[in-house]
Design an enzyme around this catalytic site. Structure first.
Site: not given
Lengths: 410, 423
Positions: B78, B136, B138-139, B346, B349, B380, B386
């Protein structure tokens, strides 16, 4: 009035194709890719779409399949890649055909030239027939450095792609673009030439290193009871006539009965409805559980409002009144219609080509004939008779010829 | 329909619910704020009002989005600055809002270029009957370096301007902090020292969202050029949560009142901000994408969450997750938990296999015939990558074991979470 006939369903947009690609699980050792008869590798091209590499996706499709944009539209994917899709374990398979169509449409818009002609090896191939198998054979041979001449008995190339599949399912300009690509690659087209009549097989063999016969099954079968009946037209003739006229035929009937239950019968029935024929009844020999037409085409036909009667076989015809007999029950069905269209299959015309055809195919597996210089491919070679199988057979016969003539493997 | 008390008290002001529009394009005039109130927002932080002499001159176009696969607005860029209406119009709108919506909370966001500006603006919005002031500081896209985030990163200026506002008004006041800083604590403490009672954070993150690869210009393209400007939306939520958590655990700031901002679009996001210490919540990006109506599901979902948690007031939840966020060196490193694969769920895939091999420890073996993975516990490490990549929730936490030579009972270790056990 022909708008419904001419208009293809809209394809994906960039946003919607990404949504569909995001549904893909990007499987390890993708099952879809293992199931494509033509090795088009959906697992790879969908991954390319997902990672916004559309040019790479187009390369994957095109390098594997000279009919990529056509297969995207007409392939019965439910029997091949989508049958294997892991996503089915969650809900429904990825629309692989739809994504492939987006990719090949992009390829066309971007005017990509993916196929490259190989360095000439001085050898020449003649191909008889310019259907999908002949066109794929030509493409692979050109990529390997052969010169290629294609002989087509009609005035346009493409076979059933051009003269059969209706415009709403496969627009003519898509087919023309695929063919133009192959002509640009170097294929020399000879239209209105019938081998065995205008040029003999011996002449072709004398002037080429190999001849590939890819004539397909282009002639309609007719049951004897329908011969000479003015109400009767073959599906092949009807579809060709409508496609040529872009749907503007003058003799649109008020009602029609279609006989047959394959994809061609579905094409005829749907075309009739899209030409605003009010009453269309398709009578099918098979029962629904043994149907030959793809589920997608059957569903499309039912959506158009075609009445489908399964499990009946024609018994007699009197003018425009056909009587069918139930196959598995006692009973008969008599239908009167303005038009009777027969979609009961096609037969091969291989006159004077020296090829032995039995029940529409050569009586042996593979592509070799008794003559070491002559090969067969396409629908007359054994295997499925779909476009994607034509592509597979085209690539395989090209591989075989290449290894015979050059001794290479690929 | 569930009914729960969502009201909160923040800096001595009572809010019917904690949801506020943040100071931004979504609340730049009376009509917008009125519609937001009608649709259920508890308050608005009216778009930042600047000094009379500061001319706001905006670019066109002025927004861009970050996408991922088919998902729009993963993040939002923005370039708009502060209120474009005149000072008089803004003050008039504030006053009218309070007159017509006396039970809703109107926060006036202000921004000056010097002490005098800040003091005057504070005075003016107080006269306009605002309930609260937000400074404000912080803009990140102001056209003046005397305004915005360049000020907010300088604790001395922050303190000075806060004190100026306090001279101009006795309204409760919060200072809005920039995340474009390594440590927010010095700026927050400076604002408290200057008189602020609370902190609002985060403002947008300085960003370049995308580049047009043909033209080689960042987006949006403003007559061939672009600029760095503020990034917001879901993508910045983790950054916002981190700053809020760090503020609330800093010595002396344990009870710091915070108005949380940064990527809130669901009740779950809202609850997360509350659990780390926010009392009120400010929203813009998701409103720009979906409209004010999103507050309905945020309120209703938060009520159900309260019911599930057995609390009657949001105050019982505020900051309650902070005790469970500890320095990395204090975490229990004595055990590991293996994944458990449910082969009925499962679908074969192989994504876990790919990710474990390429991104972890080659601890998943793959049977190409059955298309099923198995865990090799000798390799592992219990990282649970996973679990994250499994599309069907077939991988959850399984057996827990102590590392060799460590003491303790592995079964007592708590690792299960909603994310790990439910898909």
């Amino acid at each position: 009035m022909t708008k419904k006939y001419e208009t293809e369903a809209p394809g994906y947009t960039m946003t919607t194709v990404m949504e569909e690609a995001a549904r893909c699980l990007l499987c390890h050792d993708a099952p879809c890719s293992q199931m494509c008869p033509a090795h088009t590798d959906p697992g790879k091209f969908i991954r390319s779409v997902r990672f916004r590499n559309l040019k790479g996706a187009a390369e994957t499709v095109r390098e594997n399949n000279a009919m990529g944009a056509i297969c995207a539209r007409v392939c019965p994917t439910e029997k091949y890649c989508e049958l294997a899709c892991s996503r089915t374990g969650i809900d429904k398979p990825i629309d692989i055909g739809g994504i492939q169509r987006f990719v090949t449409d992009f390829e066309q818009q971007a005017e990509m030239d993916i196929l490259q002609k190989g360095e000439s090896n001085g050898k020449s191939i003649a191909i008889v027939g310019s259907g999908p198998a002949g066109l794929q054979t030509a493409t692979t041979m050109l990529e390997r450095g052969y010169s290629v001449d294609i002989y087509e008995k009609s005035e346009k190339a493409g076979g059933y792609l051009t003269y059969g599949i209706p415009e709403y399912r496969l627009p003519a300009d898509i087919v023309e673009y695929e063919i133009k690509r192959i002509i640009n690659l170097g294929a020399k087209m000879h239209y209105n030439v019938t081998i065995g009549k205008d040029i003999t097989m011996d002449e072709l063999k004398a002037s080429n290193d190999a001849v590939v016969v890819a004539v397909g099954a282009s002639e309609a079968k007719v049951l004897p009871m329908f011969e000479g009946n003015d109400y009767v037209e073959s599906a092949v003739d009807f579809l060709a006539r409508v496609k040529e006229a872009k749907g503007n035929i003058k003799d649109v009937p008020a009602s029609a009965v279609v006989i047959g239950g394959g994809d061609v019968a579905m094409d005829v029935s749907t075309t009739l409805k899209r030409l605003d024929v009010e009453h269309v009844t398709d009578v099918v020999y098979e029962q629904f559980d043994e149907f030959r037409a793809s589920k997608k085409e059957l569903a499309g036909t039912q959506r158009e409002g075609v009445t489908i009667v399964d499990g009946y076989v024609p018994e007699s015809v009197d003018g425009n009144e056909v009587t069918f007999k139930a196959r598995n029950m006692d009973g008969k069905l008599t239908i009167k219609a303005d038009k009777i269209i027969l979609a009961i299959g096609q037969q091969v015309n291989a006159d004077n080509l020296g090829i032995n055809i039995e029940h529409g195919v050569v009586p042996y597996t593979g592509y070799k004939t008794d003559d070491p210089k002559v090969f067969v491919t396409g629908d007359i070679a054994q295997g499925d008779q779909t476009v994607v199988w034509a592509v597979r057979k085209g690539k395989e016969v090209a591989d075989l010829i290449d290894s015979e003539l050059i001794g290479g493997t690929k | 329909m569930i009914k729960k008390d969502l009201s909160v008290d923040f800096l001595g002001v009572h809010f019917e619910n904690p949801f506020l529009l943040s100071s931004s394009p979504v609340d730049n005039c009376y009509e917008m704020c009125a519609k937001a109130f009608d649709e259920g927002w508890g308050g608005v932080v009216f778009k930042t009002i600047g000094p009379k002499n500061f001319e706001v001159d905006e670019v066109s176009p002025r927004f861009d989005e970050l996408t991922k696969e088919g998902t729009p607005f993963v993040g939002f860029k923005n370039m708009e600055q502060i209120a474009e209406h005149s000072l008089e119009e803004n003050l008039h709108d504030l006053k009218q809002l309070k007159e017509n919506y006396p039970d809703k909370i109107v926060v006036a966001s202000i921004m000056g270029t010097n002490e005098q500006d800040w003091e005057e603006l504070a005075q003016l919005v107080t006269e306009a009957k605002a309930d609260m002031i937000e400074m404000n500081l912080s803009c990140p896209q102001m056209t003046s370096h005397e305004m915005g985030s360049d000020v907010g990163t300088n604790p001395e200026l922050v303190k000075k301007y806060c004190a100026a506002v306090k001279r101009g008004s006795d309204l409760p006041m919060m200072a809005k902090m920039t995340p474009n800083i390594t440590d927010m604590i010095p700026a927050a403490k400076a604002s408290l020292a200057g008189g602020a009672e609370g902190i609002a954070t985060i403002n947008t993150v300085k960003s370049i969202s995308n580049i047009d690869l043909e033209k080689r210009v960042a987006l949006p393209i403003v007559n061939g050029k672009s600029s760095i400007s503020g990034f917001s939306g879901k993508a910045v939520k983790p950054i916002a949560l981190r700053f809020i958590q760090q503020l609330r655990v800093a010595a002396g700031l344990e009870q710091l009142p915070i108005s949380g901002i940064g990527g809130i679009e669901t009740w779950q996001d809202a609850a997360e901000f509350i659990l780390l210490g926010a009392t009120t919540l400010q929203v813009t990006t998701s409103v720009m994408q979906y409209g004010y109506r999103i507050v309905e599901d945020m309120k209703n979902g938060l009520m159900h969450y309260m019911e599930d948690q057995g609390v009657d007031h949001l105050s019982e939840l505020i900051g309650s997750a902070n005790k469970n966020i500890v320095p990395a060196e204090d975490l229990d490193r004595d055990y590991k938990v293996y994944p458990k694969i449910d082969w009925d769920k499962c679908i074969g895939c192989g994504r876990c296999y790919v990710s474990c091999f390429d991104g972890a420890h080659q601890a998943i073996t793959w049977d190409p015939k059955t298309r099923r993975p198995s865990v090799d516990t000798s390799k592992c490490v219990g990282c649970h990558l996973c679990n994250l990549v499994c599309p069907v929730g077939a991988i959850t936490t399984g057996e827990k074991v102590m590392k060799p030579g460590r003491k303790g009972n592995a079964e007592d270790k708590q690792v299960e979470s909603v994310r790990l056990t439910h898909f």
